[in-house]
Every structure is written in structure tokens, then in C-alpha cells.
Design a protein around this motif. Structure first.
Motif, PDB file in Angstrom:
ATOM      1  N   TRP A 178       0.825  -1.216   0.000  1.00 26.53           N
ATOM      2  CA  TRP A 178       0.000   0.000   0.000  1.00 26.53           C
ATOM      3  C   TRP A 178       0.858   1.265   0.000  1.00 26.53           C
ATOM      4  O   TRP A 178       0.580   2.214  -0.731  1.00 26.53           O
ATOM      5  N   VAL A 179       1.937   1.282   0.807  1.00 25.00           N
ATOM      6  CA  VAL A 179       2.763   2.496   0.878  1.00 25.00           C
ATOM      7  C   VAL A 179       3.561   2.718  -0.404  1.00 25.00           C
ATOM      8  O   VAL A 179       4.050   3.822  -0.638  1.00 25.00           O
ATOM      9  N   CYS A 180       3.674   1.679  -1.240  1.00 24.18           N
ATOM     10  CA  CYS A 180       4.357   1.861  -2.530  1.00 24.18           C
ATOM     11  C   CYS A 180       3.661   2.934  -3.369  1.00 24.18           C
ATOM     12  O   CYS A 180       4.283   3.565  -4.232  1.00 24.18           O
ATOM     13  N   ARG A 181       2.367   3.136  -3.104  1.00 23.19           N
ATOM     14  CA  ARG A 181       1.616   4.136  -3.871  1.00 23.19           C
ATOM     15  C   ARG A 181       2.111   5.554  -3.601  1.00 23.19           C
ATOM     16  O   ARG A 181       1.805   6.482  -4.354  1.00 23.19           O
ATOM     17  N   GLN A 182       2.867   5.719  -2.523  1.00 27.42           N
ATOM     18  CA  GLN A 182       3.401   7.042  -2.216  1.00 27.42           C
ATOM     19  C   GLN A 182       4.741   7.310  -2.896  1.00 27.42           C
ATOM     20  O   GLN A 182       5.271   8.416  -2.796  1.00 27.42           O
ATOM     21  N   LEU A 183       5.293   6.287  -3.555  1.00 21.54           N
ATOM     22  CA  LEU A 183       6.534   6.471  -4.290  1.00 21.54           C
ATOM     23  C   LEU A 183       6.232   7.124  -5.630  1.00 21.54           C
ATOM     24  O   LEU A 183       5.080   7.192  -6.064  1.00 21.54           O
ATOM     25  N   GLN A 189       5.513   1.229  -9.513  1.00 19.18           N
ATOM     26  CA  GLN A 189       5.191   0.041 -10.298  1.00 19.18           C
ATOM     27  C   GLN A 189       6.273  -1.016 -10.180  1.00 19.18           C
ATOM     28  O   GLN A 189       5.976  -2.205 -10.003  1.00 19.18           O
ATOM     29  N   GLN A 190       7.532  -0.594 -10.248  1.00 25.74           N
ATOM     30  CA  GLN A 190       8.642  -1.535 -10.173  1.00 25.74           C
ATOM     31  C   GLN A 190       8.620  -2.299  -8.860  1.00 25.74           C
ATOM     32  O   GLN A 190       8.720  -3.533  -8.833  1.00 25.74           O
ATOM     33  N   LEU A 191       8.501  -1.570  -7.757  1.00 27.27           N
ATOM     34  CA  LEU A 191       8.577  -2.201  -6.445  1.00 27.27           C
ATOM     35  C   LEU A 191       7.355  -3.059  -6.161  1.00 27.27           C
ATOM     36  O   LEU A 191       7.475  -4.159  -5.598  1.00 27.27           O
ATOM     37  N   GLN A 192       6.168  -2.601  -6.545  1.00 24.72           N
ATOM     38  CA  GLN A 192       4.969  -3.403  -6.334  1.00 24.72           C
ATOM     39  C   GLN A 192       5.073  -4.742  -7.065  1.00 24.72           C
ATOM     40  O   GLN A 192       4.752  -5.794  -6.500  1.00 24.72           O
ATOM     41  N   ARG A 193       5.511  -4.694  -8.308  1.00 18.19           N
ATOM     42  CA  ARG A 193       5.638  -5.944  -9.067  1.00 18.19           C
ATOM     43  C   ARG A 193       6.686  -6.868  -8.459  1.00 18.19           C
ATOM     44  O   ARG A 193       6.479  -8.084  -8.377  1.00 18.19           O
ATOM     45  N   PHE A 194       7.802  -6.303  -8.037  1.00 22.17           N
ATOM     46  CA  PHE A 194       8.854  -7.112  -7.414  1.00 22.17           C
ATOM     47  C   PHE A 194       8.334  -7.794  -6.156  1.00 22.17           C
ATOM     48  O   PHE A 194       8.576  -8.984  -5.929  1.00 22.17           O
ATOM     49  N   ILE A 195       7.604  -7.048  -5.332  1.00 24.53           N
ATOM     50  CA  ILE A 195       7.068  -7.621  -4.094  1.00 24.53           C
ATOM     51  C   ILE A 195       6.071  -8.729  -4.402  1.00 24.53           C
ATOM     52  O   ILE A 195       6.087  -9.802  -3.778  1.00 24.53           O
ATOM     53  N   VAL A 277      14.582  -3.401 -14.950  1.00 28.98           N
ATOM     54  CA  VAL A 277      15.100  -2.742 -13.751  1.00 28.98           C
ATOM     55  C   VAL A 277      16.169  -3.633 -13.122  1.00 28.98           C
ATOM     56  O   VAL A 277      15.973  -4.830 -12.949  1.00 28.98           O
ATOM     57  N   LYS A 278      17.302  -3.034 -12.785  1.00 31.22           N
ATOM     58  CA  LYS A 278      18.408  -3.809 -12.228  1.00 31.22           C
ATOM     59  C   LYS A 278      18.458  -3.763 -10.704  1.00 31.22           C
ATOM     60  O   LYS A 278      19.056  -4.628 -10.079  1.00 31.22           O
ATOM     61  N   GLU A 279      17.862  -2.733 -10.100  1.00 31.47           N
ATOM     62  CA  GLU A 279      17.965  -2.585  -8.649  1.00 31.47           C
ATOM     63  C   GLU A 279      16.752  -1.840  -8.093  1.00 31.47           C
ATOM     64  O   GLU A 279      16.207  -0.959  -8.757  1.00 31.47           O
ATOM     65  N   VAL A 280      16.321  -2.221  -6.895  1.00 35.96           N
ATOM     66  CA  VAL A 280      15.189  -1.549  -6.237  1.00 35.96           C
ATOM     67  C   VAL A 280      15.585  -1.082  -4.840  1.00 35.96           C
ATOM     68  O   VAL A 280      14.731  -0.877  -3.989  1.00 35.96           O
ATOM     69  N   ARG A 281      16.881  -0.907  -4.623  1.00 33.44           N
ATOM     70  CA  ARG A 281      17.385  -0.616  -3.282  1.00 33.44           C
ATOM     71  C   ARG A 281      16.786   0.671  -2.696  1.00 33.44           C
ATOM     72  O   ARG A 281      16.308   0.688  -1.571  1.00 33.44           O
ATOM     73  N   LYS A 282      16.809   1.752  -3.466  1.00 31.17           N
ATOM     74  CA  LYS A 282      16.325   3.033  -2.953  1.00 31.17           C
ATOM     75  C   LYS A 282      14.816   3.006  -2.706  1.00 31.17           C
ATOM     76  O   LYS A 282      14.330   3.473  -1.679  1.00 31.17           O
ATOM     77  N   TRP A 284      12.992   0.384  -2.126  1.00 32.46           N
ATOM     78  CA  TRP A 284      12.717  -0.514  -1.002  1.00 32.46           C
ATOM     79  C   TRP A 284      12.953   0.195   0.330  1.00 32.46           C
ATOM     80  O   TRP A 284      12.107   0.119   1.236  1.00 32.46           O
ATOM     81  N   ALA A 285      14.074   0.885   0.446  1.00 28.96           N
ATOM     82  CA  ALA A 285      14.389   1.589   1.693  1.00 28.96           C
ATOM     83  C   ALA A 285      13.315   2.628   2.027  1.00 28.96           C
ATOM     84  O   ALA A 285      12.899   2.769   3.183  1.00 28.96           O
ATOM     85  N   ARG A 286      12.844   3.332   1.006  1.00 31.14           N
ATOM     86  CA  ARG A 286      11.810   4.343   1.228  1.00 31.14           C
ATOM     87  C   ARG A 286      10.488   3.698   1.619  1.00 31.14           C
ATOM     88  O   ARG A 286       9.780   4.197   2.518  1.00 31.14           O
ATOM     89  N   ALA A 287      10.143   2.580   0.998  1.00 30.42           N
ATOM     90  CA  ALA A 287       8.891   1.899   1.318  1.00 30.42           C
ATOM     91  C   ALA A 287       8.910   1.374   2.751  1.00 30.42           C
ATOM     92  O   ALA A 287       7.909   1.470   3.476  1.00 30.42           O
TER      93      ALA A 287
END
Length: 374
Positions: A178-183, A189-195, A277-282, A284-287
Motif C-alpha cells: 500500500w505504501v508503494c503508492r506514495q513512491l 510500479q517496479q517495487l509493487q511488481r517485485f514484491i 530494472v536492475k535494482e530496487v534498493r532506494k 525498497w528503503a523508502r517503502a
């Protein structure tokens, strides 16, 4: 009195009627040598000089540990082995940390006290030190195996830390999505799909980010939406200790992937230009930061401390165990050994020790019956 050699260096060689070309000046066996770089670009010439220096001090044959610096060993490992692993960046982080302490030391100086000094120098957790020193041991073994080093010294590792059992509840996972929507839109989209992919399949981060949709590849995995199969490894990739076996695609995940394909996506996780996408580090940390803040503000009592992308794999296996999956199927589906399933996850299963509990309950039931109790 002869002058000390200056070492390898660049010189802009100017010749009449020709373009200025950089050359490498060096001294070998007391004689001056000049090697053309073939370029007039200073930046390109510096890259060629760096490679020349690296090759110059690289042993041509097996040498004793006292005659090779650890910095050269790490460079060989980085150039020859790291590019061919599933996650070269992970090795790169370890090599950078190792080189700062070990780079100017000879391999013969690898002893228990030196390893303990490195641990004090890094001032990190035992788990981090073990991973980094494990990379050093792997680099030594590689150089010994490939004929650069006569025997690999033994690296002393700190005690293995007790495994942390960190996994998400379904409420935590829902909040994280849910908090991914604030990114920002792209990162959301990248982080939601990865999760989503990680929670449904327990696929490791690098393999999950590499997945394409209906595009077989020699260098990355893909999801076959017609047959409902996940190929975690490309057809041309070599198998490693990090297993990436084929798995069936759960129906709910398959519905997501088909929808992403209808939206024009070629990859499971892609940016706004359509590239993988090669990395979701930033993101992920924000989420994680947003999820923890929301939980604290609304007094939900959720703790996201220590939650990393790899936690999603632990979560996927834990949920499967809680729902009654067998050890054999879980090991096959999640690309994990049965030993790991038994030692780390099996206690979550309702079938764990069930025969013993049934036997005890049966014994208690007979005892009550013998005493005339209901």
C-alpha cells in the motif's frame, strides 16, 4: 649514479603530420620501453594504462603466497569470475570493502590475528564480516585453482550468527504494498511488481528482477504465460549454488503477469522506457521507512526492523509451510534444499511433529477413558 625508474606513465607523443597519440613509457630490465595506446583521448589512454599496470604485476604462473599481494588476487577474481555470477554487484561490494584493508598485504599475511583485525577495522556484524571474508576465501581458492597461486591460505571466519527468523505477516505485506503508492509513479510500479512476484514465488531478488514475460532468453529467466511456468534461469546460464529451478506459476500471479503483458510490459520489473530494472534498493528503503512510520502513527504495532528484499523469500516459504505444503514440494518450488526447509521453516507447518502430538493425545485419551473420565 643511475636514476630510479619512474614507473609506467603516459606521454602525449606528437609527430609532425600525424595526430597526437598517447604512449605508455615504462622501464623493463633497465631499458626504457614505449607502448602506443593507439588513442588521442586522455581518458581512454588512462584506462589502457590502468589495465597495463594491472597486467604487468599479475603473475604469469603459480607463485607462493608471499609473492603476490591480496589486491592483485581480488582484481583477478573481480575481472575473471565476478562478471559471470548471478549478482556481480554483491561480490563488488565485498571486494571494495576487502581491498581497503587487505589490498597492500601479501597473501601470506592472512592469519587469524589479521582476520580479527579486519573485523575490528570494519566494525560490522559477524554476518557481514563472514560474507566478506568468505569472498576473500573464494578469491584465494579461485587463484589457486586457475594457476596464479601456489595453495590458498585459510581465512579465519568469525562465529556464524544465529539465524534471524524475519518474515512478514499478511498485514505487513499488505501495508508494504500500500505504501508503494506514495513512491514516484515509475518506482511504485517496479517495487509493487517485485514484491508480488517475490511473495508468490520466493524467487531471489536478482532472479526476480531479471524475469521477462514470454521472452525466452539465454541470459535471464522468463515467465511462460501460456503454460504457466516460471523459468528462473536463462537457457545459456550456468547453474550455481543459488538454485534457480523451474516452477509452476500460481494462478493469482499468472493473472497479474498476463495483465502486465496486456499493458505492454516486456519485463516483470521495467522502467518508464521499457528496460529491465536492475535494482530496487532506494525504493525498497523508502517503502520500509513509510510502512514503519504509518504503523507507528496508527499504533499498529508492526516492526519492519531488519526487513530486506530477501525477507520476501523467507515470507513466501513460511506462508507455504503454514498452509500445509510438503517439504519436498516446497524445496522444489522455492529452489531450496530439504535440509534448509526442515531446519528453518518446517516448525511453521501444521504437519510438523503431528504424529508425535497425535500419539500423545491418543495416550491421554486412553488414560482418561481408563479412569472413567469423559
Amino acid at each position: 649514479m643511475p636514476r630510479d625508474p619512474k614507473g609506467a606513465r603516459l606521454l602525449a607523443r606528437k609527430r609532425k603530420g600525424r595526430k597526437t597519440t598517447y604512449v605508455i613509457l615504462d622501464t623493463e630490465n633497465g631499458k626504457r620501453v614505449e607502448i602506443s595506446t593507439g588513442t588521442s583521448s586522455r581518458a581512454e589512454a588512462e584506462t589502457i594504462l590502468a589495465e597495463y599496470i594491472s597486467q604487468k604485476f599479475r603473475p604469469s604462473g603459480p607463485v607462493p603466497a608471499s609473492e603476490i599481494k591480496i589486491g592483485h588476487i581480488l582484481a583477478i577474481y573481480a575481472e575473471e569470475h565476478a562478471p559471470h555470477v548471478a549478482d556481480p554487484a554483491r561480490i563488488g561490494y565485498a571486494l571494495d570493502a576487502l581491498d581497503a584493508f587487505w589490498g597492500d598485504l601479501h597473501a601470506s599475511e592472512i592469519k587469524g590475528p589479521t582476520c580479527r583485525r579486519y573485523a575490528a577495522f570494519r566494525d560490522k556484524s559477524n554476518g557481514t564480516i563472514r560474507r566478506e571474508l568468505g569472498t576473500l576465501q573464494a578469491a584465494l581458492n579461485y587463484c589457486a585453482r586457475e594457476g596464479y597461486l601456489l595453495g590458498a591460505p585459510i581465512v579465519t571466519l568469525p562465529d556464524k550468527p544465529r539465524a534471524k527468523e524475519v518474515w512478514l505477516t499478511r498485514s505487513q505485506a499488505a501495508l508494504l504494498l500500500w505504501v508503494c503508492r506514495q513512491l514516484r509513479i515509475d518506482g511504485r510500479q517496479q517495487l509493487q511488481r517485485f514484491i508480488i512476484v517475490s511473495l508468490y514465488t520466493g524467487t531471489r531478488k536478482a532472479a526476480a528482477l531479471n524475469l521477462s514475460i514470454d521472452q525466452p532468453s539465454a541470459h535471464a529467466g522468463w515467465i511462460d504465460t501460456e503454460r504457466g511456468i516460471i523459468y528462473r534461469m536463462g537457457t545459456g546460464e550456468s547453474a550455481t549454488k543459488k538454485r534457480r529451478s523451474v516452477a509452476r506459476c500460481p494462478e493469482r500471479l499468472l493473472a497479474h503477469v498476463k495483465r502486465w503483458k496486456r499493458l505492454g510490459s516486456r519485463f516483470v520489473c521495467e522502467d518508464h522506457t521499457g528496460l529491465r530494472v536492475k535494482e530496487v534498493r532506494k525504493g525498497w528503503a523508502r517503502a520500509i521507512e513509510l510502512a514503519q512510520a504509518y504503523s507507528d502513527d496508527h499504533k499498529l504495532g508492526m516492526d519492519f526492523t531488519g526487513v530486506t528484499p530477501h525477507t520476501l523469500k523467507h515470507t513466501a516459504i513460511t506462508w507455504a509451510m503454514q498452509s500445509g505444503a510438503s517439504k519436498e514440494d516446497a524445496a522444489s518450488f522455492f529452489s531450496t534444499s530439504i535440509q534448509t526447509i526442515e531446519s528453518t521453516y518446517w516448525h511453521h507447518s501444521p504437519h510438523c511433529q503431528s504424529s508425535v502430538v497425535d500419539a500423545i493425545d491418543k495416550r491421554v485419551s486412553w488414560a482418561k477413558r481408563g479412569r472413567g473420565e469423559n
